[in-house]
Design a protein around this motif. Structure first.
Motif, short mmCIF file in Angstrom:
data_model
loop_
_atom_site.label_atom_id
_atom_site.label_comp_id
_atom_site.label_asym_id
_atom_site.label_seq_id
_atom_site.Cartn_x
_atom_site.Cartn_y
_atom_site.Cartn_z
N THR A 164 0.85 -1.17 0.00
CA THR A 164 0.00 0.00 0.00
C THR A 164 0.90 1.23 0.00
N PRO A 165 0.83 2.10 -1.02
CA PRO A 165 0.08 1.88 -2.26
C PRO A 165 0.63 0.69 -3.04
N LYS A 166 -0.08 0.31 -4.11
CA LYS A 166 0.32 -0.86 -4.89
C LYS A 166 1.78 -0.74 -5.30
#
Length: 632
Positions: A551-553
């Motif tokens: 997170t984030p990707k």
């Protein structure tokens, strides 16, 4: 739903009836009492009144038979504090509202384990069964998120959205999580709401209850449709979820987001909207009259307005009132930290600070100190520190109590709080030329590795020793990459196809490449400045290949390689400078890192965690700990 029987009238009303009966008995015994047949109170009270002066203000008794009182409870979970909700139940039985309404988040939930859900719901139900009056359930995101939780709700409580009418007031109970994902509403629910409102076109008032205040989110989902359906009637809306109280108005209607009844909170008080409460609602012809009942007092509905919320955001929250860590690159002896005050509001405020040193340190600057922060400007207060002997590592060296005040017209609005001043070690990122990303760590010979701390565990009762779960790690620059090296000891590697990361073995890397003014702050619930990255490495096991999530990707430009060993595995993760530059906003000058291991073994009751440093956000975490700098 039809009106309740008279047995649900508040004890206070019965006391008034008894009192009036007593007054009538006394008045009928008097030969001199006056009775004015035109007086609207005459059918309720007879009393001897003088035509000159009387020991009362007036005889217009506040006893509208159509008025009634009920209570609202709000978030209990999302990090529940044991005993608070149970205490609220006991207090509600003392107050004797006619009924109690919830705005959701009643259990911790967020699981597909039916046995766990049954345990949590049984515990909650055992508390509300102690209430002497009806309790109306409403699902929050902790109660109703996945299909299993939805099935359990239907089995236990039936409808997840419903309505009832009590004394010509329409109560609408909405489910803000039935649209297929969290904080979404289904089209079926909107259609149902249209039917309910059409069937009840002109109640005295409409009260709407929902868990998530969707009107106060960037993604409002279908709330604009709800607003449009309600706009032609008198209505008020209540929600929870944010754990911070705020009252706002939309198109002339009041919307309340409530605080907590036992859920996670920094409990900084009314001005921050952080307190445990039940809401006492008296329903009048002119709408609901709101009283917030706190353990330490009773406040009206303006305890925190949207304007106060916005001023707090612009003066205090998201690092605007901050104490970045004071970094050192060897042993600390003395230095000066800065308290930063960023005023993004359009009004000035005054702040006073008082610093007190922790053991082993002393404050050598003036204290207290006071300054005024003009609108849309930044000011700092220096705090000079000295250690009694050279200090290595990371330390919470001092605490600063602060009081901030601004004027709302002629009314002073005051906030109180504290910040910790940390002294933290900063490590160099040394280069290694031409690392081949193969997971074998051949090039890392002689490079410094950091070990998991002896006292940093999560669920330590599940840990059986170093052979069960342990790790060490290192970091280096190589080419245009920041490279992490990991050595993991694990007697049994577990991988599965669950989306739940912590049901499997994994390594969590927390990385923050933002400017120092952000990454050196202590990330607590009340001082959250989001921006760090979470990278999860899942090793090769049980037929599953190694993978990165986060997170984030995690972008494809971040690469990894895992190699299995006799005692566990080794791994390398390469993070491109371009990603760090983007997080920093310019060329990166350093990072903050932490590494945590989560280990799951077959036939054991739960996972175990080992950590290099206390996970960020814990009360024990030292601001700035895990800082690294680039060599010139």
């Amino acid at each position: 739903m039809s009106a309740f029987s008279t047995r649900h009238l508040p004890a206070l009303l019965w006391s008034l009836i008894a009192c009036v009966a007593s007054v009538q008995a006394w008045a009928h015994g008097s030969d001199e009492h006056n009775h004015d047949p035109t007086d609207s109170t005459a059918e309720f009270v007879q009393i001897h009144a003088s035509d000159v002066v009387n020991p009362w203000t007036h005889l217009s008794f506040n006893n509208d038979p159509n008025a009634f009182q009920f209570a609202i409870v709000t978030d209990r979970t999302g990090g529940l504090r044991p005993g608070v909700f149970s205490q609220a139940v006991d207090k509600l039985n003392l107050l004797q509202p006619e009924f109690v309404v919830s705005v959701g988040d009643l259990i911790e939930g967020y699981t597909e384990d039916r046995a766990q859900l049954a345990t949590e719901w049984n515990e909650f139900d055992s508390m509300v069964k102690r209430l002497a009056m009806p309790f109306f359930y409403l699902p929050g995101n902790h109660d109703y998120t996945n299909p299993v939780m939805a099935d359990v709700w239907r089995e236990r409580y039936g409808a997840s959205y419903y309505h009832f009418v009590y004394r010509d007031v329409l109560f609408v109970m909405l489910n803000s999580n039935d649209g297929g994902s969290t904080h979404t509403m289904s089209g079926e629910q909107i259609d149902w709401l249209k039917g309910v409102l059409k069937a009840n076109p002109e109640p005295k008032w409409t009260l709407v209850f929902t868990h998530a205040p969707l009107w106060d989110r960037d993604e409002q989902d279908r709330w604009s449709e709800v607003d449009a359906l309600l706009e032609s009637r008198h209505y008020t809306v209540f929600a929870g979820h944010h754990h911070r109280y705020v009252k706002t108005e939309r198109k002339g209607h009041k919307y309340f987001t409530l605080a907590t009844t036992g859920g996670i909170s920094s409990m900084r008080g009314t001005r921050f909207g952080e307190f445990d409460h039940v809401v006492w609602v008296t329903m009048s012809d002119d709408g609901p009259i709101i009283a917030n009942l706190l353990l330490d007092g009773i406040w009206d509905e303006n305890v925190r307005t949207a304007q106060m919320r916005d001023n707090q955001n612009n003066m205090i929250d998201k690092g605007r009132l901050s104490a970045p860590a004071l970094l050192h690159r060897g042993n600390f002896t003395e230095g000066t930290a800065e308290l930063r005050f960023t005023n993004d509001s359009d009004i000035p405020y005054t702040v006073t600070t008082t610093a007190r040193a922790n053991q082993g340190f002393s404050v050598i600057s003036d204290s207290p100190q006071t300054l005024t922060v003009p609108p849309n400007e930044v000011r700092t207060i220096p705090v000079a520190l000295k250690s009694s002997k050279p200090a290595s590592g990371n330390h919470n060296a001092a605490h600063v109590d602060w009081q901030l005040e601004y004027k709302d017209g002629d009314t002073p609005i005051t906030y109180d709080g504290s910040r910790t001043i940390a002294v933290s070690r900063e490590y160099p990122i040394k280069p290694i030329a031409d690392i081949e990303l193969d997971g074998k760590l051949t090039e890392w010979q002689g490079h410094e590795f950091f070990n998991a701390a002896d006292n940093q565990y999560f669920q330590a009762e599940n840990w059986s020793g170093l052979s069960d779960a342990d790790f060490s790690w290192s970091v280096a620059e190589s080419g245009k990459f920041l490279v992490l090296a990991l050595k993991i000891t694990d007697d049994t590697l577990v991988r599965n196809d669950s989306e739940i990361i912590w049901s499997q073995d994994a390594m969590l890397i927390t990385l923050d490449a933002r400017p120092k003014s952000r990454r050196l702050l202590k990330q607590t619930y009340d001082n959250r400045v989001p921006g760090e990255r979470y990278i999860v490495l899942q090793p090769t096991a049980n037929g599953f290949v190694s993978a990165l999530k986060g997170t984030p990707k995690v972008p494809d430009s971040v690469r990894q390689k895992v190699v299995l060993t006799d005692s566990g595995y080794t791994a390398e993760i390469a993070i491109p400078f371009s990603l760090l530059d983007a997080d920093h906003g310019s060329e990166w000058d350093g990072v903050r890192l932490n590494v945590l291991l989560r280990d799951v073994d077959p036939n054991e009751p739960g996972m175990v965690g080992r950590e290099w440093l206390s996970a960020w956000g814990y009360e024990t975490t030292v601001a700035g700990s895990g800082s690294f700098y680039r060599l010139e």
